[in-house]
Scaffold this motif. Sequence first.
Motif, PDB file in Angstrom:
ATOM      1  N   UNK A   1      66.328  21.817  51.622  1.00 29.09           N
ATOM      2  CA  UNK A   1      66.159  22.677  50.438  1.00 29.09           C
ATOM      3  C   UNK A   1      64.823  23.403  50.481  1.00 29.09           C
ATOM      4  N   UNK A   2      64.734  24.448  49.652  1.00 31.86           N
ATOM      5  CA  UNK A   2      63.495  25.203  49.502  1.00 31.86           C
ATOM      6  C   UNK A   2      62.974  25.015  48.087  1.00 31.86           C
ATOM      7  N   UNK A   3      61.671  24.824  47.958  1.00 28.44           N
ATOM      8  CA  UNK A   3      61.020  24.582  46.664  1.00 28.44           C
ATOM      9  C   UNK A   3      59.865  25.560  46.478  1.00 28.44           C
ATOM     10  N   UNK A   4      59.450  25.711  45.246  1.00 25.05           N
ATOM     11  CA  UNK A   4      58.240  26.461  44.903  1.00 25.05           C
ATOM     12  C   UNK A   4      57.238  25.454  44.332  1.00 25.05           C
ATOM     13  N   UNK A   5      56.121  25.297  44.995  1.00 25.26           N
ATOM     14  CA  UNK A   5      55.054  24.421  44.511  1.00 25.26           C
ATOM     15  C   UNK A   5      54.129  25.269  43.658  1.00 25.26           C
ATOM     16  N   UNK A   6      53.910  24.881  42.429  1.00 27.30           N
ATOM     17  CA  UNK A   6      53.012  25.617  41.533  1.00 27.30           C
ATOM     18  C   UNK A   6      51.613  24.994  41.613  1.00 27.30           C
ATOM     19  N   UNK A   7      50.619  25.862  41.791  1.00 26.29           N
ATOM     20  CA  UNK A   7      49.236  25.432  41.965  1.00 26.29           C
ATOM     21  C   UNK A   7      48.368  26.154  40.939  1.00 26.29           C
ATOM     22  N   UNK A   8      47.510  25.399  40.239  1.00 22.52           N
ATOM     23  CA  UNK A   8      46.610  25.975  39.240  1.00 22.52           C
ATOM     24  C   UNK A   8      45.178  25.947  39.755  1.00 22.52           C
ATOM     25  N   UNK A   9      44.508  27.097  39.622  1.00 27.32           N
ATOM     26  CA  UNK A   9      43.103  27.199  39.987  1.00 27.32           C
ATOM     27  C   UNK A   9      42.328  27.769  38.808  1.00 27.32           C
ATOM     28  N   UNK A  10      41.020  27.569  38.845  1.00 25.06           N
ATOM     29  CA  UNK A  10      40.155  28.059  37.780  1.00 25.06           C
ATOM     30  C   UNK A  10      39.163  29.051  38.380  1.00 25.06           C
ATOM     31  N   UNK A  11      39.136  30.262  37.822  1.00 25.14           N
ATOM     32  CA  UNK A  11      38.202  31.300  38.265  1.00 25.14           C
ATOM     33  C   UNK A  11      36.972  31.231  37.361  1.00 25.14           C
ATOM     34  N   UNK A  12      35.782  30.968  37.919  1.00 21.02           N
ATOM     35  CA  UNK A  12      34.603  30.681  37.093  1.00 21.02           C
ATOM     36  C   UNK A  12      34.026  31.838  36.299  1.00 21.02           C
ATOM     37  N   UNK A  13      34.286  33.090  36.714  1.00 17.50           N
ATOM     38  CA  UNK A  13      33.802  34.237  35.935  1.00 17.50           C
ATOM     39  C   UNK A  13      34.601  35.482  36.330  1.00 17.50           C
ATOM     40  N   UNK A  14      34.253  36.623  35.737  1.00 19.26           N
ATOM     41  CA  UNK A  14      35.038  37.848  35.939  1.00 19.26           C
ATOM     42  C   UNK A  14      34.831  38.485  37.311  1.00 19.26           C
ATOM     43  N   UNK A  15      33.966  37.952  38.147  1.00 27.27           N
ATOM     44  CA  UNK A  15      33.777  38.469  39.509  1.00 27.27           C
ATOM     45  C   UNK A  15      34.739  37.838  40.501  1.00 27.27           C
ATOM     46  N   UNK A  16      35.505  36.846  40.052  1.00 24.59           N
ATOM     47  CA  UNK A  16      36.456  36.161  40.925  1.00 24.59           C
ATOM     48  C   UNK A  16      37.860  36.707  40.695  1.00 24.59           C
ATOM     49  N   UNK A  17      38.545  37.021  41.804  1.00 24.60           N
ATOM     50  CA  UNK A  17      39.905  37.547  41.740  1.00 24.60           C
ATOM     51  C   UNK A  17      40.774  36.788  42.726  1.00 24.60           C
ATOM     52  N   UNK A  18      41.981  36.469  42.290  1.00 26.61           N
ATOM     53  CA  UNK A  18      42.914  35.779  43.181  1.00 26.61           C
ATOM     54  C   UNK A  18      44.044  36.734  43.545  1.00 26.61           C
TER      55      UNK A  18
ATOM     56  N   UNK B   1      27.399  42.839  41.175  1.00 23.84           N
ATOM     57  CA  UNK B   1      27.820  43.475  39.929  1.00 23.84           C
ATOM     58  C   UNK B   1      27.641  42.448  38.818  1.00 23.84           C
ATOM     59  N   UNK B   2      27.556  42.914  37.597  1.00 20.45           N
ATOM     60  CA  UNK B   2      27.407  41.966  36.495  1.00 20.45           C
ATOM     61  C   UNK B   2      28.782  41.412  36.131  1.00 20.45           C
ATOM     62  N   UNK B   3      28.813  40.134  35.822  1.00 21.97           N
ATOM     63  CA  UNK B   3      30.069  39.440  35.526  1.00 21.97           C
ATOM     64  C   UNK B   3      29.952  38.756  34.177  1.00 21.97           C
ATOM     65  N   UNK B   4      31.054  38.736  33.436  1.00 24.14           N
ATOM     66  CA  UNK B   4      31.017  37.923  32.227  1.00 24.14           C
ATOM     67  C   UNK B   4      31.375  36.495  32.632  1.00 24.14           C
ATOM     68  N   UNK B   5      30.979  35.540  31.848  1.00 26.02           N
ATOM     69  CA  UNK B   5      31.125  34.130  32.204  1.00 26.02           C
ATOM     70  C   UNK B   5      32.416  33.513  31.688  1.00 26.02           C
ATOM     71  N   UNK B   6      33.404  34.344  31.407  1.00 29.63           N
ATOM     72  CA  UNK B   6      34.680  33.846  30.913  1.00 29.63           C
ATOM     73  C   UNK B   6      35.448  33.166  32.036  1.00 29.63           C
ATOM     74  N   UNK B   7      35.768  31.899  31.853  1.00 29.71           N
ATOM     75  CA  UNK B   7      36.546  31.131  32.823  1.00 29.71           C
ATOM     76  C   UNK B   7      38.022  31.417  32.579  1.00 29.71           C
ATOM     77  N   UNK B   8      38.748  31.725  33.655  1.00 23.99           N
ATOM     78  CA  UNK B   8      40.187  31.957  33.525  1.00 23.99           C
ATOM     79  C   UNK B   8      40.935  31.043  34.488  1.00 23.99           C
ATOM     80  N   UNK B   9      42.118  30.676  34.059  1.00 24.85           N
ATOM     81  CA  UNK B   9      42.976  29.838  34.878  1.00 24.85           C
ATOM     82  C   UNK B   9      44.132  30.701  35.371  1.00 24.85           C
ATOM     83  N   UNK B  10      44.536  30.488  36.599  1.00 26.12           N
ATOM     84  CA  UNK B  10      45.678  31.223  37.128  1.00 26.12           C
ATOM     85  C   UNK B  10      46.557  30.276  37.935  1.00 26.12           C
ATOM     86  N   UNK B  11      47.827  30.606  38.003  1.00 25.30           N
ATOM     87  CA  UNK B  11      48.802  29.785  38.720  1.00 25.30           C
ATOM     88  C   UNK B  11      49.464  30.638  39.797  1.00 25.30           C
ATOM     89  N   UNK B  12      49.662  30.037  40.951  1.00 20.89           N
ATOM     90  CA  UNK B  12      50.405  30.721  42.013  1.00 20.89           C
ATOM     91  C   UNK B  12      51.401  29.740  42.609  1.00 20.89           C
TER      92      UNK B  12
END
Length: 138
Positions: free
Chosen positions: A49-66, A91-102
């Motif tokens: 079978x084929x599965x999708x593994x969901x992974x959560x990461x945390x981006x520490x500020x607005x300068x991080x992109x996934x 560049x200047x970054x705001x310190x907002x932490x965001x979570x993303x899933x892939x």
Amino acid sequence: MKNFKYLLIMIIVFTISSCSKDTYNDHDYHLERINVISAELPDELIYGRTYEIKVNIELPNSCYFYYNQYDYIYDENTRLIYPIVHVDDDISCNQKITETTFSIPLQVLQKESYIFKFYQGKDSDGKDTFLTFEVPVI
């Protein structure tokens, strides 16, 4: 005909040399491994079978992109997963932490249990640490 070749070469050279780097809006950045905060895996896997593994990461500020980039390293029945982020420099970054899933696609092609190791940073000795799951195959 010879003159046409030389003229064509001159036009190409002039065109290439006249392109400015600024027109591409370049900026400084680097790639970096990022910590996994959690992963969703089934309790067991079914061979074939084929599965999708969901992974959560945390981006520490607005300068991080996934951009859905990760290293997926095979080591016998172990899979090492290192998410990779794009980090804008100077560049200047705001310190907002965001979570993303892939998602990572997984086709079960072995009958032995899978051991998944998700990167969680480095310990005080500089060695990689992992969030580890062992999932049996039925």
